[in-house]
Design a protein around this motif. Structure first.
Motif, PDB file in Angstrom:
ATOM      1  N   PRO A 122       0.826  -1.216   0.000  1.00 34.86           N
ATOM      2  CA  PRO A 122       0.000   0.000   0.000  1.00 34.86           C
ATOM      3  C   PRO A 122       0.858   1.263   0.000  1.00 34.86           C
ATOM      4  CG  PRO A 122       0.078  -0.949   2.209  1.00 34.86           C
ATOM      5  CD  PRO A 122       0.790  -1.914   1.303  1.00 34.86           C
ATOM      6  N   THR A 123       0.248   2.352  -0.404  1.00 37.17           N
ATOM      7  CA  THR A 123       0.916   3.655  -0.391  1.00 37.17           C
ATOM      8  C   THR A 123       0.235   4.562   0.619  1.00 37.17           C
ATOM      9  OG1 THR A 123       1.565   3.495  -2.724  1.00 37.17           O
ATOM     10  CG2 THR A 123       1.498   5.694  -1.759  1.00 37.17           C
ATOM     11  N   ARG A 124       1.038   5.185   1.463  1.00 34.77           N
ATOM     12  CA  ARG A 124       0.528   6.163   2.416  1.00 34.77           C
ATOM     13  C   ARG A 124       1.141   7.510   2.088  1.00 34.77           C
ATOM     14  NH1 ARG A 124       1.646   2.571   7.928  1.00 34.77           N
ATOM     15  NH2 ARG A 124       0.541   0.679   7.227  1.00 34.77           N
ATOM     16  N   SER A 125       0.555   8.554   2.623  1.00 37.45           N
ATOM     17  CA  SER A 125       1.082   9.896   2.346  1.00 37.45           C
ATOM     18  C   SER A 125       1.192  10.692   3.633  1.00 37.45           C
ATOM     19  CB  SER A 125       0.178  10.630   1.351  1.00 37.45           C
ATOM     20  OG  SER A 125      -1.129  10.774   1.881  1.00 37.45           O
ATOM     21  N   THR A 126       2.135  11.616   3.642  1.00 41.15           N
ATOM     22  CA  THR A 126       2.326  12.486   4.791  1.00 41.15           C
ATOM     23  C   THR A 126       2.903  13.809   4.320  1.00 41.15           C
ATOM     24  OG1 THR A 126       3.290  12.596   7.031  1.00 41.15           O
ATOM     25  CG2 THR A 126       4.708  11.743   5.298  1.00 41.15           C
ATOM     26  N   VAL A 127       2.687  14.844   5.107  1.00 40.77           N
ATOM     27  CA  VAL A 127       3.300  16.143   4.863  1.00 40.77           C
ATOM     28  C   VAL A 127       4.328  16.368   5.961  1.00 40.77           C
ATOM     29  CG1 VAL A 127       2.959  18.638   4.658  1.00 40.77           C
ATOM     30  CG2 VAL A 127       1.208  17.052   3.797  1.00 40.77           C
ATOM     31  N   MET A 128       5.581  16.604   5.573  1.00 37.03           N
ATOM     32  CA  MET A 128       6.638  16.890   6.540  1.00 37.03           C
ATOM     33  C   MET A 128       6.854  18.388   6.627  1.00 37.03           C
ATOM     34  SD  MET A 128       9.592  13.971   6.170  1.00 37.03           S
ATOM     35  CE  MET A 128       9.262  12.313   6.765  1.00 37.03           C
ATOM     36  N   GLU A 171       5.021  16.079  11.380  1.00 35.85           N
ATOM     37  CA  GLU A 171       4.238  15.629  10.232  1.00 35.85           C
ATOM     38  C   GLU A 171       2.759  15.926  10.411  1.00 35.85           C
ATOM     39  OE1 GLU A 171       4.938  11.629   8.880  1.00 35.85           O
ATOM     40  OE2 GLU A 171       7.013  11.642   9.609  1.00 35.85           O
ATOM     41  N   ALA A 172       2.062  15.927   9.290  1.00 35.15           N
ATOM     42  CA  ALA A 172       0.610  16.091   9.282  1.00 35.15           C
ATOM     43  C   ALA A 172       0.055  15.289   8.121  1.00 35.15           C
ATOM     44  CB  ALA A 172       0.230  17.565   9.143  1.00 35.15           C
ATOM     45  N   GLU A 173      -1.253  15.018   8.169  1.00 36.19           N
ATOM     46  CA  GLU A 173      -1.870  14.204   7.129  1.00 36.19           C
ATOM     47  C   GLU A 173      -2.032  14.946   5.816  1.00 36.19           C
ATOM     48  OE1 GLU A 173      -5.526  12.601   8.492  1.00 36.19           O
ATOM     49  OE2 GLU A 173      -4.607  11.299  10.004  1.00 36.19           O
ATOM     50  N   ASP A 174      -2.250  16.263   5.893  1.00 37.14           N
ATOM     51  CA  ASP A 174      -2.458  17.043   4.681  1.00 37.14           C
ATOM     52  C   ASP A 174      -1.956  18.456   4.904  1.00 37.14           C
ATOM     53  OD1 ASP A 174      -4.448  18.296   6.243  1.00 37.14           O
ATOM     54  OD2 ASP A 174      -5.997  16.948   5.458  1.00 37.14           O
ATOM     55  N   THR A 175      -2.104  19.307   3.871  1.00 43.04           N
ATOM     56  CA  THR A 175      -1.563  20.666   3.946  1.00 43.04           C
ATOM     57  C   THR A 175      -2.261  21.493   5.009  1.00 43.04           C
ATOM     58  OG1 THR A 175      -1.005  20.568   1.585  1.00 43.04           O
ATOM     59  CG2 THR A 175      -1.089  22.745   2.611  1.00 43.04           C
ATOM     60  N   ASP A 176      -3.579  21.366   5.120  1.00 42.01           N
ATOM     61  CA  ASP A 176      -4.300  22.121   6.155  1.00 42.01           C
ATOM     62  C   ASP A 176      -3.812  21.708   7.544  1.00 42.01           C
ATOM     63  OD1 ASP A 176      -5.757  23.452   4.251  1.00 42.01           O
ATOM     64  OD2 ASP A 176      -7.518  22.152   4.406  1.00 42.01           O
ATOM     65  N   GLY A 177      -3.655  20.407   7.743  1.00 42.15           N
ATOM     66  CA  GLY A 177      -3.152  19.929   9.023  1.00 42.15           C
ATOM     67  C   GLY A 177      -1.732  20.401   9.280  1.00 42.15           C
ATOM     68  N   ALA A 178      -0.928  20.514   8.202  1.00 46.11           N
ATOM     69  CA  ALA A 178       0.447  20.986   8.351  1.00 46.11           C
ATOM     70  C   ALA A 178       0.479  22.424   8.845  1.00 46.11           C
ATOM     71  CB  ALA A 178       1.184  20.867   7.018  1.00 46.11           C
ATOM     72  N   TRP A 179      -0.406  23.272   8.324  1.00 52.54           N
ATOM     73  CA  TRP A 179      -0.458  24.655   8.784  1.00 52.54           C
ATOM     74  C   TRP A 179      -0.855  24.713  10.268  1.00 52.54           C
ATOM     75  CZ3 TRP A 179       0.877  29.376   6.966  1.00 52.54           C
ATOM     76  CH2 TRP A 179       1.290  29.439   5.638  1.00 52.54           C
ATOM     77  N   ARG A 180      -1.845  23.926  10.639  1.00 52.34           N
ATOM     78  CA  ARG A 180      -2.263  23.919  12.046  1.00 52.34           C
ATOM     79  C   ARG A 180      -1.131  23.438  12.946  1.00 52.34           C
ATOM     80  NH1 ARG A 180      -7.055  21.895   9.620  1.00 52.34           N
ATOM     81  NH2 ARG A 180      -6.462  19.746  10.135  1.00 52.34           N
ATOM     82  N   GLU A 181      -0.441  22.402  12.508  1.00 53.42           N
ATOM     83  CA  GLU A 181       0.666  21.856  13.305  1.00 53.42           C
ATOM     84  C   GLU A 181       1.797  22.880  13.406  1.00 53.42           C
ATOM     85  OE1 GLU A 181       2.592  18.851  15.564  1.00 53.42           O
ATOM     86  OE2 GLU A 181       0.510  19.050  14.872  1.00 53.42           O
TER      87      GLU A 181
END
Length: 349
Positions: A227-233, A262-272
């Protein structure tokens, strides 16, 4: 001594590898370290890591006394970092229980973290000259082909057969040389694809060679989709060029290593990012894929320049601002280290 062992030792004397760094001296610590490093890693890759490791930590007590960050930094790039933590823990247990020595008793040795039956056998055979068989990946391939054993070598019944064959061939004399010889045969001649059967010292009695089965043996592991997973660093870089690192938790891949938030997506990355620093803008860096044994990780790095550290970070032992020049002293996953070393220069103010 079996004809197999005789033929193998005669070949080893002429063509085997006699100048590997862990052979001089071939003591228990160096053999153990090399065996752990060589798990799922080729000799050519391991040699510089081994040399760097023993230069910094030349003996078991030095390893036991070292900080975990030092051990992981020396290991960084070899992957499968649990091996390094087991190595460190085993050294500490040897100091506590075995007077700072790797035990020469099989059960005591195999009870240490990260040392299974084959690794224990390799240490006892090579460092202590005791008669114990080994069954690493190279040996499995040699014995599977030589005896014509079908079935994936990781299956219990197949592995049981292979252990019987390994024990059958292991001689009482020159056990250390035989152990190195059968590993060398698998690493240099009886390789996965296009084995060099014409140069093999036991080809005349090999079932796979006789029956043209070298492409079918060993039996491959049943296929399974990865499987392929994704993350935003998040690459948070302050005005001094330092980046924010976060120590990963005890579970999952890269556990205990310093990495990037890390965050799951770009919006989460901004919040983090806003929880950890005062930020203004972000730049998407080139995404890349890192492949683990059981999944692919799609990584999107997001660079936040001129980030102002939040005050709370100073009180958090699992977060630290680090200069790029200091990364070599830390245990970082290889793709994260490569990412940080390739960062674009900060824009002029």
């Amino acid at each position: 001594m079996t004809s197999f062992a005789n033929a193998l030792l005669a070949w080893f004397d002429r063509h085997g590898r006699h100048d590997l760094p862990w052979q001089h001296p071939r003591d228990a610590y160096r053999v153990w370290l090399s065996e752990i490093m060589l798990q799922q890693t080729q000799v050519a890759t391991v040699i510089p890591y081994f040399q760097r490791f023993v230069t910094r930590l030349p003996g078991l007590r030095e390893l036991a006394d070292a900080e975990e960050d030092v051990v992981l930094a020396l290991w960084s790039g070899l992957g499968y970092y649990r091996r390094a933590r087991f190595l460190h823990k085993a050294a500490q247990l040897c100091v506590e229980r075995h007077n700072g020595q790797l035990p020469s008793d099989f059960d005591a040795l195999a009870a240490l973290p990260g040392i299974g039956r084959s690794t224990a056998g390799a240490i006892l055979a090579q460092a202590y000259g005791l008669r114990y068989p080994i069954l690493d990946g190279n040996v499995k391939r040699v014995l599977t082909r030589f005896h014509g054993i079908f079935g994936h070598p990781g299956e219990r019944e197949v592995e049981k057969q292979l252990w019987l064959r390994a024990d059958e061939h292991t001689p009482a004399a020159r056990t250390a040389d035989y152990t190195q010889a059968i590993m060398d045969l698998g690493a240099t001649l009886c390789v996965r694809s296009r084995p060099l059967c014409a140069a093999c010292p036991v080809a005349g009695d090999c079932v796979a060679q006789r029956d043209n089965l070298t492409t079918q043996l060993p039996t491959p592991k049943p296929g399974k989709a990865i499987p392929t997973r994704s993350t935003v660093m998040l690459v948070l870089r302050d005005a001094e060029g330092r980046v924010l690192l976060q120590r990963r938790g005890p579970q999952g891949v890269w556990s205990g290593l310093w990495s990037l938030p890390e965050a799951e997506d770009t919006d989460g990355a901004w919040r983090e990012a806003q929880l950890k620093a005062r930020i203004e803008d972000a730049q998407s860096l080139t995404p890349f894929v890192h492949v683990f044994s059981h999944y692919r990780l799609q990584i999107q790095p997001l660079l936040f320049d001129n980030a102002a550290p939040a005050h709370a970070i100073a009180d958090n032992a699992d977060l630290r601002w680090s200069a790029i020049a200091d990364l070599s002293a830390l245990g970082l996953p290889a793709p994260v280290r490569s990412l940080l070393l390739a960062l674009p220069e900060p824009a002029a103010p």
